[in-house]
Design an enzyme around this catalytic site. Structure first.
Site, PDB file in Angstrom:
ATOM      1  N   ASP A  35       0.834  -1.204   0.000  1.00  0.00           N
ATOM      2  CA  ASP A  35       0.000   0.000   0.000  1.00  0.00           C
ATOM      3  C   ASP A  35       0.870   1.256   0.000  1.00  0.00           C
ATOM      4  O   ASP A  35       0.566   2.250  -0.678  1.00  0.00           O
ATOM      5  CB  ASP A  35      -0.915   0.012   1.227  1.00  0.00           C
ATOM      6  CG  ASP A  35      -2.003  -1.041   1.131  1.00  0.00           C
ATOM      7  OD1 ASP A  35      -2.211  -1.570   0.016  1.00  0.00           O
ATOM      8  OD2 ASP A  35      -2.625  -1.344   2.162  1.00  0.00           O
ATOM      9  N   GLU A  37       3.983   1.615  -1.178  1.00  0.00           N
ATOM     10  CA  GLU A  37       4.617   1.807  -2.484  1.00  0.00           C
ATOM     11  C   GLU A  37       3.621   2.370  -3.491  1.00  0.00           C
ATOM     12  O   GLU A  37       3.937   3.277  -4.270  1.00  0.00           O
ATOM     13  CB  GLU A  37       5.178   0.478  -2.989  1.00  0.00           C
ATOM     14  CG  GLU A  37       6.397  -0.007  -2.215  1.00  0.00           C
ATOM     15  CD  GLU A  37       6.787  -1.424  -2.595  1.00  0.00           C
ATOM     16  OE1 GLU A  37       7.976  -1.739  -2.516  1.00  0.00           O
ATOM     17  OE2 GLU A  37       5.897  -2.210  -2.966  1.00  0.00           O
ATOM     18  N   ASP A  39       0.872   4.109  -2.872  1.00  0.00           N
ATOM     19  CA  ASP A  39       0.529   5.492  -2.535  1.00  0.00           C
ATOM     20  C   ASP A  39       1.633   6.455  -2.951  1.00  0.00           C
ATOM     21  O   ASP A  39       1.365   7.578  -3.413  1.00  0.00           O
ATOM     22  CB  ASP A  39       0.271   5.625  -1.028  1.00  0.00           C
ATOM     23  CG  ASP A  39      -1.013   4.942  -0.603  1.00  0.00           C
ATOM     24  OD1 ASP A  39      -1.846   4.656  -1.487  1.00  0.00           O
ATOM     25  OD2 ASP A  39      -1.175   4.676   0.599  1.00  0.00           O
ATOM     26  N   SER A  84     -29.752  -9.677 -27.377  1.00  0.00           N
ATOM     27  CA  SER A  84     -29.892 -10.502 -26.186  1.00  0.00           C
ATOM     28  C   SER A  84     -29.767 -11.963 -26.597  1.00  0.00           C
ATOM     29  O   SER A  84     -29.605 -12.279 -27.780  1.00  0.00           O
ATOM     30  CB  SER A  84     -31.237 -10.240 -25.518  1.00  0.00           C
ATOM     31  OG  SER A  84     -32.289 -10.446 -26.444  1.00  0.00           O
ATOM     32  N   LEU A  85     -29.848 -12.864 -25.630  1.00  0.00           N
ATOM     33  CA  LEU A  85     -29.719 -14.287 -25.909  1.00  0.00           C
ATOM     34  C   LEU A  85     -31.067 -14.978 -25.823  1.00  0.00           C
ATOM     35  O   LEU A  85     -31.901 -14.656 -24.968  1.00  0.00           O
ATOM     36  CB  LEU A  85     -28.764 -14.946 -24.902  1.00  0.00           C
ATOM     37  CG  LEU A  85     -27.290 -14.563 -24.977  1.00  0.00           C
ATOM     38  CD1 LEU A  85     -26.533 -15.267 -23.856  1.00  0.00           C
ATOM     39  CD2 LEU A  85     -26.698 -14.925 -26.320  1.00  0.00           C
ATOM     40  N   GLU A 119     -19.948 -20.696 -19.922  1.00  0.00           N
ATOM     41  CA  GLU A 119     -19.558 -19.907 -18.752  1.00  0.00           C
ATOM     42  C   GLU A 119     -20.803 -19.494 -17.982  1.00  0.00           C
ATOM     43  O   GLU A 119     -21.913 -19.431 -18.545  1.00  0.00           O
ATOM     44  CB  GLU A 119     -18.762 -18.671 -19.158  1.00  0.00           C
ATOM     45  CG  GLU A 119     -19.501 -17.675 -20.021  1.00  0.00           C
ATOM     46  CD  GLU A 119     -18.616 -16.488 -20.413  1.00  0.00           C
ATOM     47  OE1 GLU A 119     -18.245 -15.712 -19.519  1.00  0.00           O
ATOM     48  OE2 GLU A 119     -18.294 -16.369 -21.608  1.00  0.00           O
ATOM     49  N   LYS A 121     -23.772 -17.495 -16.387  1.00  0.00           N
ATOM     50  CA  LYS A 121     -24.486 -16.285 -16.817  1.00  0.00           C
ATOM     51  C   LYS A 121     -24.621 -15.364 -15.608  1.00  0.00           C
ATOM     52  O   LYS A 121     -25.457 -15.583 -14.738  1.00  0.00           O
ATOM     53  CB  LYS A 121     -25.861 -16.635 -17.383  1.00  0.00           C
ATOM     54  CG  LYS A 121     -26.594 -15.433 -17.965  1.00  0.00           C
ATOM     55  CD  LYS A 121     -27.925 -15.831 -18.577  1.00  0.00           C
ATOM     56  CE  LYS A 121     -28.614 -14.618 -19.208  1.00  0.00           C
ATOM     57  NZ  LYS A 121     -28.911 -13.562 -18.228  1.00  0.00           N
ATOM     58  N   ASP A 123     -25.658 -12.548 -13.228  1.00  0.00           N
ATOM     59  CA  ASP A 123     -26.893 -11.778 -13.082  1.00  0.00           C
ATOM     60  C   ASP A 123     -26.518 -10.334 -12.757  1.00  0.00           C
ATOM     61  O   ASP A 123     -26.554  -9.892 -11.609  1.00  0.00           O
ATOM     62  CB  ASP A 123     -27.751 -12.378 -11.966  1.00  0.00           C
ATOM     63  CG  ASP A 123     -29.182 -11.866 -12.017  1.00  0.00           C
ATOM     64  OD1 ASP A 123     -29.552 -11.230 -13.028  1.00  0.00           O
ATOM     65  OD2 ASP A 123     -29.934 -12.108 -11.055  1.00  0.00           O
ATOM     66  N   ARG A 142     -26.850  -1.417 -22.448  1.00  0.00           N
ATOM     67  CA  ARG A 142     -27.480  -2.059 -23.600  1.00  0.00           C
ATOM     68  C   ARG A 142     -28.534  -1.175 -24.246  1.00  0.00           C
ATOM     69  O   ARG A 142     -28.616  -1.062 -25.465  1.00  0.00           O
ATOM     70  CB  ARG A 142     -28.128  -3.390 -23.191  1.00  0.00           C
ATOM     71  CG  ARG A 142     -28.719  -4.150 -24.380  1.00  0.00           C
ATOM     72  CD  ARG A 142     -29.644  -5.287 -23.926  1.00  0.00           C
ATOM     73  NE  ARG A 142     -28.976  -6.215 -23.042  1.00  0.00           N
ATOM     74  CZ  ARG A 142     -28.218  -7.228 -23.453  1.00  0.00           C
ATOM     75  NH1 ARG A 142     -28.001  -7.403 -24.743  1.00  0.00           N
ATOM     76  NH2 ARG A 142     -27.666  -8.053 -22.581  1.00  0.00           N
ATOM     77  N   TYR A 233     -17.001 -10.893 -21.571  1.00  0.00           N
ATOM     78  CA  TYR A 233     -17.403 -12.197 -22.093  1.00  0.00           C
ATOM     79  C   TYR A 233     -17.407 -12.291 -23.620  1.00  0.00           C
ATOM     80  O   TYR A 233     -17.657 -13.363 -24.168  1.00  0.00           O
ATOM     81  CB  TYR A 233     -18.775 -12.613 -21.551  1.00  0.00           C
ATOM     82  CG  TYR A 233     -19.929 -11.667 -21.816  1.00  0.00           C
ATOM     83  CD1 TYR A 233     -20.393 -11.419 -23.101  1.00  0.00           C
ATOM     84  CD2 TYR A 233     -20.591 -11.051 -20.761  1.00  0.00           C
ATOM     85  CE1 TYR A 233     -21.453 -10.570 -23.341  1.00  0.00           C
ATOM     86  CE2 TYR A 233     -21.664 -10.199 -20.976  1.00  0.00           C
ATOM     87  CZ  TYR A 233     -22.090  -9.970 -22.271  1.00  0.00           C
ATOM     88  OH  TYR A 233     -23.151  -9.127 -22.492  1.00  0.00           O
ATOM     89  N   LYS A 297     -22.046 -21.116 -26.033  1.00  0.00           N
ATOM     90  CA  LYS A 297     -21.696 -20.520 -27.323  1.00  0.00           C
ATOM     91  C   LYS A 297     -20.925 -21.526 -28.167  1.00  0.00           C
ATOM     92  O   LYS A 297     -20.064 -22.247 -27.642  1.00  0.00           O
ATOM     93  CB  LYS A 297     -20.822 -19.272 -27.129  1.00  0.00           C
ATOM     94  CG  LYS A 297     -21.484 -18.170 -26.328  1.00  0.00           C
ATOM     95  CD  LYS A 297     -20.510 -17.018 -26.086  1.00  0.00           C
ATOM     96  CE  LYS A 297     -21.142 -15.924 -25.240  1.00  0.00           C
ATOM     97  NZ  LYS A 297     -20.195 -14.849 -24.904  1.00  0.00           N
ATOM     98  N   LYS A 321     -31.041 -21.382 -18.642  1.00  0.00           N
ATOM     99  CA  LYS A 321     -31.339 -20.763 -17.356  1.00  0.00           C
ATOM    100  C   LYS A 321     -31.575 -21.806 -16.262  1.00  0.00           C
ATOM    101  O   LYS A 321     -31.923 -22.955 -16.527  1.00  0.00           O
ATOM    102  CB  LYS A 321     -32.582 -19.864 -17.483  1.00  0.00           C
ATOM    103  CG  LYS A 321     -32.470 -18.778 -18.543  1.00  0.00           C
ATOM    104  CD  LYS A 321     -31.494 -17.689 -18.164  1.00  0.00           C
ATOM    105  CE  LYS A 321     -32.047 -16.731 -17.142  1.00  0.00           C
ATOM    106  NZ  LYS A 321     -33.098 -15.850 -17.662  1.00  0.00           N
ATOM    107  N   CYS A 415     -40.138  -5.938  24.450  1.00  0.00           N
ATOM    108  CA  CYS A 415     -39.515  -7.104  23.839  1.00  0.00           C
ATOM    109  C   CYS A 415     -40.449  -8.312  23.969  1.00  0.00           C
ATOM    110  O   CYS A 415     -40.903  -8.610  25.083  1.00  0.00           O
ATOM    111  CB  CYS A 415     -38.177  -7.405  24.513  1.00  0.00           C
ATOM    112  SG  CYS A 415     -37.401  -8.941  23.932  1.00  0.00           S
ATOM    113  N   CYS A 418     -38.682 -10.990  26.564  1.00  0.00           N
ATOM    114  CA  CYS A 418     -38.381 -10.783  27.991  1.00  0.00           C
ATOM    115  C   CYS A 418     -39.167  -9.646  28.616  1.00  0.00           C
ATOM    116  O   CYS A 418     -38.947  -9.306  29.785  1.00  0.00           O
ATOM    117  CB  CYS A 418     -36.881 -10.539  28.172  1.00  0.00           C
ATOM    118  SG  CYS A 418     -36.286  -8.973  27.463  1.00  0.00           S
ATOM    119  N   CYS A 431     -33.741  -4.531  22.148  1.00  0.00           N
ATOM    120  CA  CYS A 431     -33.921  -5.004  23.517  1.00  0.00           C
ATOM    121  C   CYS A 431     -32.608  -4.749  24.250  1.00  0.00           C
ATOM    122  O   CYS A 431     -31.546  -5.166  23.776  1.00  0.00           O
ATOM    123  CB  CYS A 431     -34.250  -6.490  23.533  1.00  0.00           C
ATOM    124  SG  CYS A 431     -34.235  -7.199  25.204  1.00  0.00           S
ATOM    125  N   CYS A 437     -31.908 -11.661  27.995  1.00  0.00           N
ATOM    126  CA  CYS A 437     -33.071 -11.870  27.131  1.00  0.00           C
ATOM    127  C   CYS A 437     -32.907 -13.232  26.464  1.00  0.00           C
ATOM    128  O   CYS A 437     -31.927 -13.467  25.741  1.00  0.00           O
ATOM    129  CB  CYS A 437     -33.158 -10.774  26.070  1.00  0.00           C
ATOM    130  SG  CYS A 437     -34.442 -11.073  24.829  1.00  0.00           S
TER     131      CYS A 437
END
Length: 689
Positions: A35, A37, A39, A84-85, A119, A121, A123, A142, A233, A297, A321, A415, A418, A431, A437
């Site tokens: 860190d 070096e 900086d 899209s796929l 590979e 997918k 999300d 996109r 990808y 693919k 999917k 609570c 208790c 609480c 409790c």
């Protein structure tokens, strides 16, 4: 003139070294600079650029942040349409795809199977990066596939997106269009939401929404604060890269400094694709990022060109999917749950619904402010989200389906466990009774024995409830006072089970320090913070004795976390429990304080064979878990990493090791089997103090 050339040369050198260090740290997980070096180099670069603003370039590391907030995003036309796929869920859909591919390539039944590149997918959010002469020129979402939003200023803040392509991949084409996915890891997502919840601010619904919202912030400075990452990808356009397959194209992107998913596989034929899909689905919960399927693919680029595309989807690729992770159900009631630090959490009691293969009956509503913001009422129809082993949560209510019979939930003032009066603490009601409790105590004991803490399998929810309800356990220290005679009196607890529990508890007396700190349930101290404290301080006594200012000096520990740590160890009740734990023989392992040191002349002879070495684990380990293996490596002074690079010293390969093993062999990195690694650990005394 000579001086200006010298300045320009130094700027070029600094930019190259810092860019290589950024790539090593953020993409390869294998730092090449300390860190300090880093900086020093960064400060020098900023100083020279401040003195010579005319020499500042768009690809300089100093330019990752600095753009002003925009009123709106400008439109950005894609180099090529960003389609899209096609997606399928059932096996038949994949087999039909394979049949169409074979027909399009004019293959007969006697011809060999098609080779596919597979590979996960991710999300996340699709993003196009355009490099001109190796320098990032534009980043676009996109959009409608033809025109997206220009989010270049925000993309520049993502550390895993290189501003200039690295020279290792060779000279890049004049124009290179890269497609990929911006995402947020599960750990970063939960860490962000925990901080948001503590501040009473809006929570992200899931990592994908978090990534999308972060990427589309009008102020790049806000995006910079969000923990975003990027996987490349595909190459949408780069003329001829001199490669013949999808896999080779990805390798070239990796050489240029872009992050490539390490689970990319090439397989022969549709049956092998199905096997890879099943394997990925099985592993998805263990991945630190969310996936919703497998991208398949055709690997040969000439075959891709021959197959072509429809109006919006390629004929040579599809997404296979997984089962959906969201479902709609009704809130039958809302109850409250008392957490281990006393926070009162509202919980939706649901009409049972299956989500991602699991029947969900309860879902967290987080806190009062979040419940009010989402306006969830008893009787509402709601969308439930579940991903991996994450606790299901309510995404939103379907207010258009209300009929007027729904009820607003009113928080209790005392609570429920208790009868103590609840106290205000930011967005939470808490609480104040600590281990007095019973609900808080049950949560604390369960957390103490949880898999990510001390991993006591026998200490399940039902047994914990019995231990607390019968008075056998009144503090964590009481766990170590249990005996077989008392345990066999409990429901469904025989002598064999009681003996196993006591043996398991005995094994935790010499737990690794980071696990023990996490197990204590200190506010804001999860696995990551516990590891930072253990690495920086080395012993429980040191953690207890470190003052507030010194805690804040630890990299990654902020004022809020430091204050929580000090409050915990200064609390009289906690101090008493810790002393009782010591009296019972609990003594967490001390460890060598981790200090970044590049002194190659240091005498490592007495430090063990792994001191200072970067080690990577890959494949399936059969005798120990991945966490245990990494812990063993750390105890011997090694530095576990997630990626193989030229800086890797050692790779431990389990069953079905894939691309990491291949890369290690190519780089000439020493490879050990799991048995060889464990033998090394045993010879070194197991890393115990």
């Amino acid at each position: 003139m000579a001086k200006k050339k010298s300045t320009e040369a130094r700027l070029a050198e600094l930019r190259e070294r810092i860019s290589e260090a950024d790539h090593a740290y953020h993409v390869l997980d294998a730092p090449v600079l300390t860190d300090g070096e880093y900086d020093t180099l960064y400060r020098e670069l900023k100083a020279i650029e401040a003195k010579h603003p005319e020499l500042v370039t768009a690809d300089s590391p100093t330019q990752r942040v600095g753009a002003t907030a925009a009123d709106q995003f400008e439109p950005a036309e894609h180099v090529k349409p960003m389609g899209s796929l096609e997606s399928v869920v059932e096996e038949d859909g994949l087999r039909e795809f394979d049949g169409r591919v074979r027909k399009g390539l004019e293959l007969d039944d006697d011809d060999p199977p098609v080779r596919y590149c597979c590979e996960p997918k991710i999300d996340g959010v699709a993003l196009e990066l355009v490099y001109r002469e190796g320098v990032l020129e534009m980043a676009a979402t996109r959009g409608d596939g033809l025109v997206g939003e220009n989010v270049t200023a925000n993309a520049r803040t993502i550390p895993s997106i290189p501003l200039r392509l690295l020279p290792a991949g060779g000279p890049p084409p004049e124009l290179l269009s890269v497609r990929g996915e911006v995402y947020m890891t599960k750990a970063d997502f939960h860490r962000h939401n925990e901080l948001q919840a503590e501040r009473g601010e809006a929570l992200m619904a899931n990592p994908r929404n978090g990534a999308a919202g972060s990427l589309r912030q009008l102020d790049p400075a806000v995006t910079e604060q969000r923990p975003l990452k990027f996987f490349a990808y595909a190459v949408a356009d780069g003329s001829d890269l001199g490669v013949g397959t999808q896999r080779e194209a990805l390798a070239r992107l990796g050489d240029w400094g872009l992050s490539i998913n390490d689970r990319v596989r090439t397989v022969e034929g549709v049956d092998a694709v199905l096997a890879e899909h099943a394997r990925t689905d099985k592993d998805r919960d263990s991945l630190d990022y969310e996936i919703d399927g497998l991208v398949v693919k055709v690997d040969e680029l000439d075959a891709q060109r021959k197959l072509g595309a429809r109006s919006r989807t390629p004929r040579w690729a599809l997404a296979h999917k997984f089962e959906p992770t969201e479902a709609v159900t009704r809130v039958a009631n809302i109850s409250v749950q008392v957490g281990r630090v006393g926070s009162i959490t509202p919980v939706a009691e649901l009409e049972p619904v299956e989500v991602a293969g699991v029947v969900v009956r309860r879902a967290t509503l987080h806190n009062r402010k979040e419940l009010e913001r989402k306006d969830i009422r008893i009787g509402d129809h709601v969308v439930i989200h579940r991903a991996g082993d994450v606790i299901p949560h309510v995404v939103r209510s379907l207010q258009e389906r209300r009929d007027g019979d729904e009820e607003v939930f009113l928080f209790p003032e005392i609570c429920p466990a208790c009868d103590s009066k609840l106290v205000e603490d930011g967005v939470f009601l808490r609480c104040p009774q600590g281990s007095h409790c019973p609900a808080r105590l049950k949560e604390a004991v369960q957390h103490y024995g949880s898999k990510r803490a001390l991993d006591i399998d026998q200490l399940g929810e039902k047994l914990v409830a019995q231990l607390v309800d019968t008075g056998l356990v009144k503090t964590l220290a009481d766990l170590y006072r249990l005996d077989v005679e008392s345990l066999v009196e409990l429901e469904r607890m025989g002598e064999k089970s009681a003996t196993k529990l006591i043996a398991a508890l005995d094994e935790t007396k010499r737990a690794p320090l980071a696990r023990f700190l996490h197990a204590l349930g200190i506010k804001h101290v999860g696995e990551h913070v516990a590891r930072l404290l253990a690495d920086a301080l080395g012993s429980l006594e040191a953690v207890q004795a470190t003052d507030l200012d010194a805690l804040q000096e630890i990299d990654g520990i902020g004022p809020e976390v430091a204050a929580a740590v000090r409050d915990f160890f200064e609390d009289e009740e906690q101090a008493s429990i810790l002393q009782e734990l010591r009296d019972a023989g609990v003594e967490p392992l001390t460890q060598e304080v981790v200090v970044v040191d590049d002194d190659d002349d240091a005498d490592d002879g007495e430090r063990g064979p792994l001191h200072g070495k970067r080690i990577v684990f890959t494949g399936k380990l059969s005798r120990i878990t991945r966490d245990e293996a990494q812990e063993a490596a750390r105890s011997l002074g090694a530095k576990p990493s997630g990626s193989v690079s030229s800086k890797t010293d050692l790779l431990v390969a389990g069953e079905a090791a894939g691309s990491k093993l291949a890369k290690a062999e190519k780089l000439g990195i020493e490879v050990l089997t799991e048995d060889e690694f464990l033998a090394l650990v045993e010879e070194s005394g197991g890393g115990s103090d």
